[in-house]
Motif scaffolding. Sequence first.
Motif, PDB file in Angstrom:
ATOM      1  N   ARG A   1       5.405   5.635  12.666  1.00 43.49           N
ATOM      2  CA  ARG A   1       3.714   5.670  13.245  1.00 43.49           C
ATOM      3  C   ARG A   1       3.794   7.375  14.517  1.00 43.49           C
ATOM      4  NH1 ARG A   1       0.080   2.134   9.934  1.00 43.49           N
ATOM      5  NH2 ARG A   1       0.870   2.539   7.906  1.00 43.49           N
TER       6      ARG A   1
ATOM      7  N   ARG B   1      -2.497   6.701  16.567  1.00 44.12           N
ATOM      8  CA  ARG B   1      -4.010   6.521  16.947  1.00 44.12           C
ATOM      9  C   ARG B   1      -3.691   5.773  18.517  1.00 44.12           C
ATOM     10  NH1 ARG B   1      -6.379   2.641  12.194  1.00 44.12           N
ATOM     11  NH2 ARG B   1      -4.201   2.132  11.877  1.00 44.12           N
TER      12      ARG B   1
ATOM     13  N   TYR C   1      -4.239  12.711  19.329  1.00 41.06           N
ATOM     14  CA  TYR C   1      -4.239  12.568  16.963  1.00 41.06           C
ATOM     15  C   TYR C   1      -5.192  11.842  17.192  1.00 41.06           C
ATOM     16  CZ  TYR C   1      -3.647   9.540  12.764  1.00 41.06           C
ATOM     17  OH  TYR C   1      -4.382   9.081  12.014  1.00 41.06           O
TER      18      TYR C   1
ATOM     19  N   ARG D   1      -8.180  13.985  14.861  1.00 44.35           N
ATOM     20  CA  ARG D   1      -8.081  13.177  13.424  1.00 44.35           C
ATOM     21  C   ARG D   1      -9.807  13.464  13.410  1.00 44.35           C
ATOM     22  NH1 ARG D   1      -9.930   8.125  12.578  1.00 44.35           N
ATOM     23  NH2 ARG D   1      -9.768   5.977  10.729  1.00 44.35           N
TER      24      ARG D   1
ATOM     25  N   PHE E   1      -9.168   9.728   7.894  1.00 44.42           N
ATOM     26  CA  PHE E   1      -7.750  10.331   7.711  1.00 44.42           C
ATOM     27  C   PHE E   1      -7.278  10.770   6.401  1.00 44.42           C
ATOM     28  CE2 PHE E   1      -4.582   7.468   5.482  1.00 44.42           C
ATOM     29  CZ  PHE E   1      -3.223   7.818   6.174  1.00 44.42           C
TER      30      PHE E   1
ATOM     31  N   LEU F   1       6.916  14.012   8.483  1.00 42.62           N
ATOM     32  CA  LEU F   1       5.429  14.373   7.339  1.00 42.62           C
ATOM     33  C   LEU F   1       4.494  12.939   7.961  1.00 42.62           C
ATOM     34  CD1 LEU F   1       3.765  15.741   5.277  1.00 42.62           C
ATOM     35  CD2 LEU F   1       4.886  13.982   3.195  1.00 42.62           C
TER      36      LEU F   1
ATOM     37  N   ALA G   1       1.143  11.879   6.056  1.00 40.05           N
ATOM     38  CA  ALA G   1       0.636  11.665   4.935  1.00 40.05           C
ATOM     39  C   ALA G   1       0.393  10.147   5.122  1.00 40.05           C
ATOM     40  CB  ALA G   1       2.495  12.663   3.545  1.00 40.05           C
ATOM     41  N   ASP G   2       0.821   9.989   3.593  1.00 41.50           N
ATOM     42  CA  ASP G   2       0.112   7.933   3.149  1.00 41.50           C
ATOM     43  C   ASP G   2       1.368   7.610   2.056  1.00 41.50           C
ATOM     44  OD1 ASP G   2      -0.790   5.698   4.372  1.00 41.50           O
ATOM     45  OD2 ASP G   2      -1.273   5.384   2.654  1.00 41.50           O
TER      46      ASP G   2
ATOM     47  N   PHE H   1       8.990  11.247   3.057  1.00 43.20           N
ATOM     48  CA  PHE H   1       8.753  10.417   2.722  1.00 43.20           C
ATOM     49  C   PHE H   1       8.008   9.673   1.243  1.00 43.20           C
ATOM     50  CE2 PHE H   1       4.535   8.603   3.917  1.00 43.20           C
ATOM     51  CZ  PHE H   1       4.059   9.353   4.509  1.00 43.20           C
TER      52      PHE H   1
ATOM     53  N   TYR I   1       0.176  -1.950  -3.786  1.00 44.78           N
ATOM     54  CA  TYR I   1      -1.763  -1.669  -3.652  1.00 44.78           C
ATOM     55  C   TYR I   1      -2.688  -0.784  -5.236  1.00 44.78           C
ATOM     56  CZ  TYR I   1       0.375  -1.558   1.065  1.00 44.78           C
ATOM     57  OH  TYR I   1       0.134  -2.169   2.712  1.00 44.78           O
TER      58      TYR I   1
ATOM     59  N   SER J   1       8.221  -1.654   1.944  1.00 42.76           N
ATOM     60  CA  SER J   1       6.952  -2.618   3.256  1.00 42.76           C
ATOM     61  C   SER J   1       7.764  -4.008   2.649  1.00 42.76           C
ATOM     62  CB  SER J   1       5.873  -1.970   3.539  1.00 42.76           C
ATOM     63  OG  SER J   1       5.606  -0.561   4.732  1.00 42.76           O
TER      64      SER J   1
ATOM     65  N   HIS K   1       8.982  -1.941  13.198  1.00 48.35           N
ATOM     66  CA  HIS K   1       7.752  -1.379  12.122  1.00 48.35           C
ATOM     67  C   HIS K   1       7.020   0.236  12.679  1.00 48.35           C
ATOM     68  CE1 HIS K   1       4.644  -3.178   8.868  1.00 48.35           C
ATOM     69  NE2 HIS K   1       5.127  -1.434   8.508  1.00 48.35           N
TER      70      HIS K   1
HETATM   71  O1  CP3 Z   1       5.112   6.923  10.381  1.00 46.92           O
HETATM   72  C1  CP3 Z   1       4.409   8.439  10.704  1.00 46.92           C
HETATM   73  O2  CP3 Z   1       3.992   8.123  10.859  1.00 46.92           O
HETATM   74  C2  CP3 Z   1       4.450   9.429   9.361  1.00 46.92           C
HETATM   75  C3  CP3 Z   1       3.270   8.993   8.220  1.00 46.92           C
HETATM   76  C4  CP3 Z   1       2.888   7.550   8.036  1.00 46.92           C
HETATM   77  C5  CP3 Z   1       1.452   6.972   7.338  1.00 46.92           C
HETATM   78  N1  CP3 Z   1       1.406   5.675   7.031  1.00 46.92           N
HETATM   79  C6  CP3 Z   1       0.167   7.354   8.653  1.00 46.92           C
HETATM   80  C7  CP3 Z   1      -0.686   6.881   8.394  1.00 46.92           C
HETATM   81  C8  CP3 Z   1       3.787   6.401   6.690  1.00 46.92           C
HETATM   82  C9  CP3 Z   1       5.108   7.217   6.768  1.00 46.92           C
HETATM   83  C10 CP3 Z   1       2.653   5.651   6.758  1.00 46.92           C
HETATM   84  C11 CP3 Z   1       3.520   5.228   5.154  1.00 46.92           C
HETATM   85  C12 CP3 Z   1       2.856   3.736   4.432  1.00 46.92           C
HETATM   86  N2  CP3 Z   1       1.345   4.315   4.478  1.00 46.92           N
HETATM   87  C13 CP3 Z   1       2.804   2.523   4.579  1.00 46.92           C
HETATM   88  C14 CP3 Z   1       4.612   1.841   4.402  1.00 46.92           C
HETATM   89  C15 CP3 Z   1       5.064   1.657   6.073  1.00 46.92           C
HETATM   90  C16 CP3 Z   1       3.992   0.496   6.496  1.00 46.92           C
HETATM   91  O3  CP3 Z   1       3.522   1.388   7.663  1.00 46.92           O
HETATM   92  O4  CP3 Z   1       4.656  -0.397   6.133  1.00 46.92           O
HETATM   93  C17 CP3 Z   1       2.013   1.627   4.138  1.00 46.92           C
HETATM   94  C18 CP3 Z   1       2.182   0.747   3.192  1.00 46.92           C
HETATM   95  C19 CP3 Z   1       1.144   2.441   3.955  1.00 46.92           C
HETATM   96  C20 CP3 Z   1      -0.380   2.212   3.796  1.00 46.92           C
HETATM   97  C21 CP3 Z   1      -1.240   2.676   4.156  1.00 46.92           C
HETATM   98  N3  CP3 Z   1      -1.830   3.524   5.140  1.00 46.92           N
HETATM   99  C22 CP3 Z   1      -1.563   1.078   5.537  1.00 46.92           C
HETATM  100  C23 CP3 Z   1      -1.932  -0.352   5.022  1.00 46.92           C
HETATM  101  C24 CP3 Z   1      -3.018   1.596   6.246  1.00 46.92           C
HETATM  102  C25 CP3 Z   1      -3.464   0.548   7.157  1.00 46.92           C
HETATM  103  C26 CP3 Z   1      -3.103  -0.125   7.712  1.00 46.92           C
HETATM  104  C27 CP3 Z   1      -3.214   1.523   9.362  1.00 46.92           C
HETATM  105  O5  CP3 Z   1      -2.337   0.822  10.353  1.00 46.92           O
HETATM  106  O6  CP3 Z   1      -4.404   1.593   9.363  1.00 46.92           O
HETATM  107  C28 CP3 Z   1      -2.258   2.778   6.417  1.00 46.92           C
HETATM  108  C29 CP3 Z   1      -3.285   3.926   7.134  1.00 46.92           C
HETATM  109  C30 CP3 Z   1      -2.161   4.794   8.324  1.00 46.92           C
HETATM  110  N4  CP3 Z   1      -1.802   5.593   7.118  1.00 46.92           N
HETATM  111  C31 CP3 Z   1      -2.731   5.530   8.710  1.00 46.92           C
HETATM  112  C32 CP3 Z   1      -1.592   6.345   9.502  1.00 46.92           C
HETATM  113  C33 CP3 Z   1      -1.321   6.933  10.829  1.00 46.92           C
HETATM  114  C34 CP3 Z   1      -3.669   5.326  10.158  1.00 46.92           C
HETATM  115  C35 CP3 Z   1      -4.976   5.885   9.649  1.00 46.92           C
HETATM  116  C36 CP3 Z   1      -5.805   6.469  11.110  1.00 46.92           C
HETATM  117  O7  CP3 Z   1      -5.125   7.789  11.959  1.00 46.92           O
HETATM  118  O8  CP3 Z   1      -6.614   5.545  11.245  1.00 46.92           O
END
Ligand code: CP3
Length: 343
Positions: free
Chosen positions: A24, A28, A33, A37, A43, A71, A73-74, A141, A151, A206, A322
């Motif tokens: 990550r 945020r 960033y 955004r 997002f 990268l 993405a999500d 990824f 999910y 995760s 993490h």
């Molecule tokens: O690492 C990185 O920066 C690469 C991009 C990336 C994101 N999500 C961006 C993101 C990666 C590799 C992920 C993986 C991801 N997404 C996982 C596995 C890793 C982990 O954290 O356990 C999971 C479970 C998700 C699903 C997901 N996406 C959740 C549960 C959430 C909400 C939680 C949160 O932090 O807000 C997201 C949103 C998300 N994915 C954000 C980012 C930068 C925050 C979005 C925002 O800007 O509001």
Amino acid sequence: MTQKLILRALSGETLPTPPVWMMRQAGRYLPEYRATRAQAGDFLSLCYNPELAAEVTLQPIRRYGFDAAILFADILLLPQALGRKLWFETGEGPRMETTTTAAELAALRPAEAVHDTLNPVYETLRILSRELPRETTLIGFAGAPWTVATYMIAGRGTKDQGPAHALKAADRATFAALIDKITEATILYLSAQIQAGAEVVKLFDSWAGSLKGQDFTDFAVKPTARIIAALKRRHPGIPVIAFPREAGQGYVGFARATGADCVALDNSVSADWAAEHVQKDGCVQGNLAPHHMVTGGQALVDETRAIVKAFSHGPHIFNLGHGITPEADPENVKRMIDTVRGG
Ligand code: CP3
């Protein structure tokens, strides 16, 4: 040309200073960033806008000079590409249309169709391979099938993955077929990411920690092994990082059982234990607790040094256990990197 540090560590080399990046790292906690955004709107629009997604991927590289860019993405874009609705509730996290019956599973789009909606992600990678500094490794990824399935089944994040365990108990055939479907789509998705320029791919499992015994073998180890074998057939030499988060004892032998080149460690295991039991099989990544990025101070420096030292006798990529949280102080990230690099 000297090979990039991350690729050297992934090929098993013990380096005098471990390369470093952060889960990550585009997120945020960074004001730049948040600004991009806001420009994208939300997002998901950011994820599907190749220019802006590449921009946020590059921001932490410019600010800190990390050895890898991941990268932007999500993991939930893949089930969305399979046809399930996805949205993010502000302050709460992801929501998706649930997939729990054989009929809903059958109604998913074919695995090959994922490219139709995921093309912008591949475009982001193409932009990044042109724009990244030559020493920076580009990581693609996907979510591992079990985590993506949790999910899809619950329609949201859950503390105990209860709905996924319930479906597995009530209708193991449908559950296993869902895992297979995600596995097939993930192979195509990661293969296309590699063709678009990803030099390494990482699988995020995760919620691996909630699988035990035979379930861990069937739904964490086997799908990961299948994805890695297929990718290595299509793209010989491509390194894969596997992250079976909170697997505990399950970390032991995970690289051998799956073919992963590197196992990413969460911060529930001690670095000394992991050096002895996991790093003996190859490269490890991790595992500083993300809270140090909030609290900083001498504890951050001491813990960073202890992790570097514990893993110094084998291949290691420094990372957090993490993702970094939104409350983190960007100054602490700099301090962590300076400490890893000998400051
Ligand atoms: O690492 C990185 O920066 C690469 C991009 C990336 C994101 N999500 C961006 C993101 C990666 C590799 C992920 C993986 C991801 N997404 C996982 C596995 C890793 C982990 O954290 O356990 C999971 C479970 C998700 C699903 C997901 N996406 C959740 C549960 C959430 C909400 C939680 C949160 O932090 O807000 C997201 C949103 C998300 N994915 C954000 C980012 C930068 C925050 C979005 C925002 O800007 O509001």
